[in-house]
Design an enzyme around this catalytic site. Structure first.
Site, PDB file in Angstrom:
ATOM      1  N   GLU A 175       0.657  -1.272  -0.227  1.00 52.54           N
ATOM      2  CA  GLU A 175       0.304   0.077   0.150  1.00 52.54           C
ATOM      3  C   GLU A 175       0.741   1.027   0.090  1.00 52.54           C
ATOM      4  O   GLU A 175       0.458   2.409   0.784  1.00 52.54           O
ATOM      5  CB  GLU A 175      -0.922   0.259   1.337  1.00 52.54           C
ATOM      6  CG  GLU A 175      -1.850  -1.366   1.080  1.00 52.54           C
ATOM      7  CD  GLU A 175      -2.502  -1.451   2.404  1.00 52.54           C
ATOM      8  OE1 GLU A 175      -2.750  -0.442   3.397  1.00 52.54           O
ATOM      9  OE2 GLU A 175      -3.480  -2.594   2.517  1.00 52.54           O
ATOM     10  N   GLU A 295      -6.318 -11.034  -0.622  1.00 52.52           N
ATOM     11  CA  GLU A 295      -7.317 -10.511   0.545  1.00 52.52           C
ATOM     12  C   GLU A 295      -8.663 -10.607   0.108  1.00 52.52           C
ATOM     13  O   GLU A 295      -9.469  -9.724   0.132  1.00 52.52           O
ATOM     14  CB  GLU A 295      -6.830  -9.236   1.077  1.00 52.52           C
ATOM     15  CG  GLU A 295      -5.337  -9.334   1.516  1.00 52.52           C
ATOM     16  CD  GLU A 295      -4.821  -7.928   2.173  1.00 52.52           C
ATOM     17  OE1 GLU A 295      -5.556  -7.257   2.696  1.00 52.52           O
ATOM     18  OE2 GLU A 295      -3.613  -7.899   2.170  1.00 52.52           O
TER      19      GLU A 295
HETATM   20  O1  9MR Z   1      -7.588  -7.934   8.646  1.00 48.63           O
HETATM   21  C1  9MR Z   1      -6.730  -7.235   9.429  1.00 48.63           C
HETATM   22  C2  9MR Z   1      -7.292  -6.594  10.828  1.00 48.63           C
HETATM   23  O2  9MR Z   1      -7.316  -7.717  11.892  1.00 48.63           O
HETATM   24  C3  9MR Z   1      -6.457  -5.663  11.459  1.00 48.63           C
HETATM   25  O3  9MR Z   1      -6.972  -5.047  12.363  1.00 48.63           O
HETATM   26  C4  9MR Z   1      -6.213  -4.438  10.365  1.00 48.63           C
HETATM   27  C5  9MR Z   1      -5.205  -3.443  10.900  1.00 48.63           C
HETATM   28  O4  9MR Z   1      -4.537  -2.742   9.936  1.00 48.63           O
HETATM   29  O5  9MR Z   1      -5.532  -5.307   9.226  1.00 48.63           O
HETATM   30  C6  9MR Z   1      -6.383  -5.930   8.591  1.00 48.63           C
HETATM   31  O6  9MR Z   1      -5.730  -6.579   7.389  1.00 48.63           O
HETATM   32  C7  9MR Z   1      -5.285  -5.749   6.429  1.00 48.63           C
HETATM   33  C8  9MR Z   1      -4.371  -6.148   5.708  1.00 48.63           C
HETATM   34  O7  9MR Z   1      -3.066  -6.474   6.402  1.00 48.63           O
HETATM   35  C9  9MR Z   1      -3.812  -5.260   4.657  1.00 48.63           C
HETATM   36  N1  9MR Z   1      -4.957  -4.929   3.594  1.00 48.63           N
HETATM   37  C10 9MR Z   1      -5.930  -4.520   4.205  1.00 48.63           C
HETATM   38  C11 9MR Z   1      -6.498  -5.282   5.348  1.00 48.63           C
HETATM   39  C12 9MR Z   1      -7.638  -5.180   5.632  1.00 48.63           C
HETATM   40  O8  9MR Z   1      -7.775  -3.824   6.661  1.00 48.63           O
END
Ligand code: 9MR
Length: 377
Positions: A175, A295
């Protein structure tokens, strides 16, 4: 008397009609009674997709225990949802050396390998879920480019070496590209990505490509066998796709070892268009990149904060959408090596909109069957 009748009776009728409709309106939605199928009547998703691409899933310290039945049966690849992110691994600095803790990551990686699953490493360099102190000196000042690059290389080398030989694919940088539509803005920045700036891009403003290139080089040196990915959301939206491709072109021109693109795919029932998804897969692949869907989840409403219970009809629409996107993935399976769902059952998704393919009772939803249907077998 006459007036009383004229007012009283119509009022009664209105009240009666209102209370009847209100009753109906406030009636709790009846839970859908679905007779659960015996496990042997449910085919393994990853086995059905053998020869096309791996089917992966994001798991966490909880679900790897509570949902091991589904994980082991349906998925051939595992991503740690949070446990391998910098904020879980980085502890503190002792003198000038980073102190790391692999306990939580190891549990998931060992679980995956013991069960014959591949592992996607997520994630090495990200503006989010990286402690603030990592970017700063002892006086709370942002580090110089040289210092943060040294620290980053130390972190990547230690983490990738620790997991050497165990990780199939690493999300090296996550990102970094902006959501701004201004063609002059390429990288995420707090001035125009209001919610989320990036301390990485702030320190390297104007030469962001330097830390990104250095990150890929350090990861490759530590584990030359691991495949290295740039991972992002909105990666199929044409404006952002162009920016990501521009960055990747520059990396490739500088012979940086980058092997693939991670398309996150937090999608909606009606966005992005099938055409944009297909174009992105084709365009990234033309650059010589392996494509991974990293994802995947499909929700009904753009507002991620909204909590939504899907009606039966919504679930059918969701199933149609999953089928549509899997038909695209199948058509381009020569370009895609893996498709990972971001969670297992609806109750453990990061989004409260039932966006996954198993319900909270672990039963396959219409979307599950639609994905099998997409194979046309
Ligand atoms: O699913 C993840 C969630 O449990 C966390 O709280 C969050 C915090 O940043 O991150 C989520 O996963 C993310 C992933 O690492 C990167 N792309 C976006 C995902 C959804 O936010």
């Amino acid at each position: 008397m006459l007036l009383k009748h004229r007012v009283f009776y119509p009022l009664m009728v209105v009240l009666l009609v209102f209370s009847l409709t209100a009753c109906d309106f406030f009636k709790p939605i009846e839970p859908e009674v679905v007779e659960p199928l015996p496990p042997e009547a449910i085919p393994s998703l990853h086995k059905a997709y053998e020869g096309y691409f791996n089917i992966g899933v994001a798991v966490n310290a909880g679900t790897m225990n509570t949902h091991n039945d589904l994980i082991e049966k349906h998925f051939s690849s595992i991503t740690a949802e949070n446990e391998m992110k910098p904020d879980h691994i980085l502890r503190y600095i002792s003198g000038n050396e980073l102190v790391l803790d692999f306990t939580r990551g190891d549990r998931i990686v060992n679980y995956a390998l013991q069960n014959g699953k591949k592992v996607r490493g997520h994630v090495l360099v990200w503006h989010s879920q990286t402690p603030d102190w990592f970017f700063k000196d002892e006086n709370d000042q942002l580090l110089s480019q040289e210092k943060i690059q040294e620290r980053m290389a130390e972190y990547i080398t230690k983490v990738v070496t620790h997991y050497k030989g165990k990780i199939d694919a690493w999300d090296v940088v996550n990102e970094a590209i902006t959501d701004s539509n201004d063609p002059d803005h390429i990288y995420r920045h707090k001035d125009y990505d209001k919610k989320n700036g990036s301390l990485w891009n702030e320190i390297f403003a104007g030469s962001e490509i330097d830390y990104i290139a250095a990150a890929f080089r350090a990861a490759h040196e530590a584990d030359p066998e691991a495949k290295l990915y740039y991972n992002d959301y909105n990666a199929v939206a044409p404006e952002k796709r162009e920016k990501i491709m521009k960055m990747i072109r520059q990396l490739k021109d500088e012979d940086v070892p980058i092997h693939g693109i991670g398309i996150q795919a937090h999608w909606l029932f009606n966005w992005p268009s099938a055409g944009d998804i297909e174009d992105a897969i084709v365009e990234y692949s033309k650059m010589g990149l392996d494509v991974q869907i990293t994802e995947l989840d499909i929700r009904i409403d753009g507002d991620m904060e909204k909590k939504i219970t899907l009606s039966r009809k919504d679930k059918e629409r969701q199933a149609d959408r999953y089928k549509e996107v899997f038909e695209i993935f199948i058509k381009h399976s020569d370009k895609i090596s893996s498709v990972t769902f971001w969670g297992i059952t609806d109750d453990n998704s990061w989004i409260s909109q039932e966006p996954l393919i198993f319900d909270r009772n672990k039963n396959p939803k219409p979307a599950f069957w639609a994905i099998l249907d997409a194979l046309g077998k």
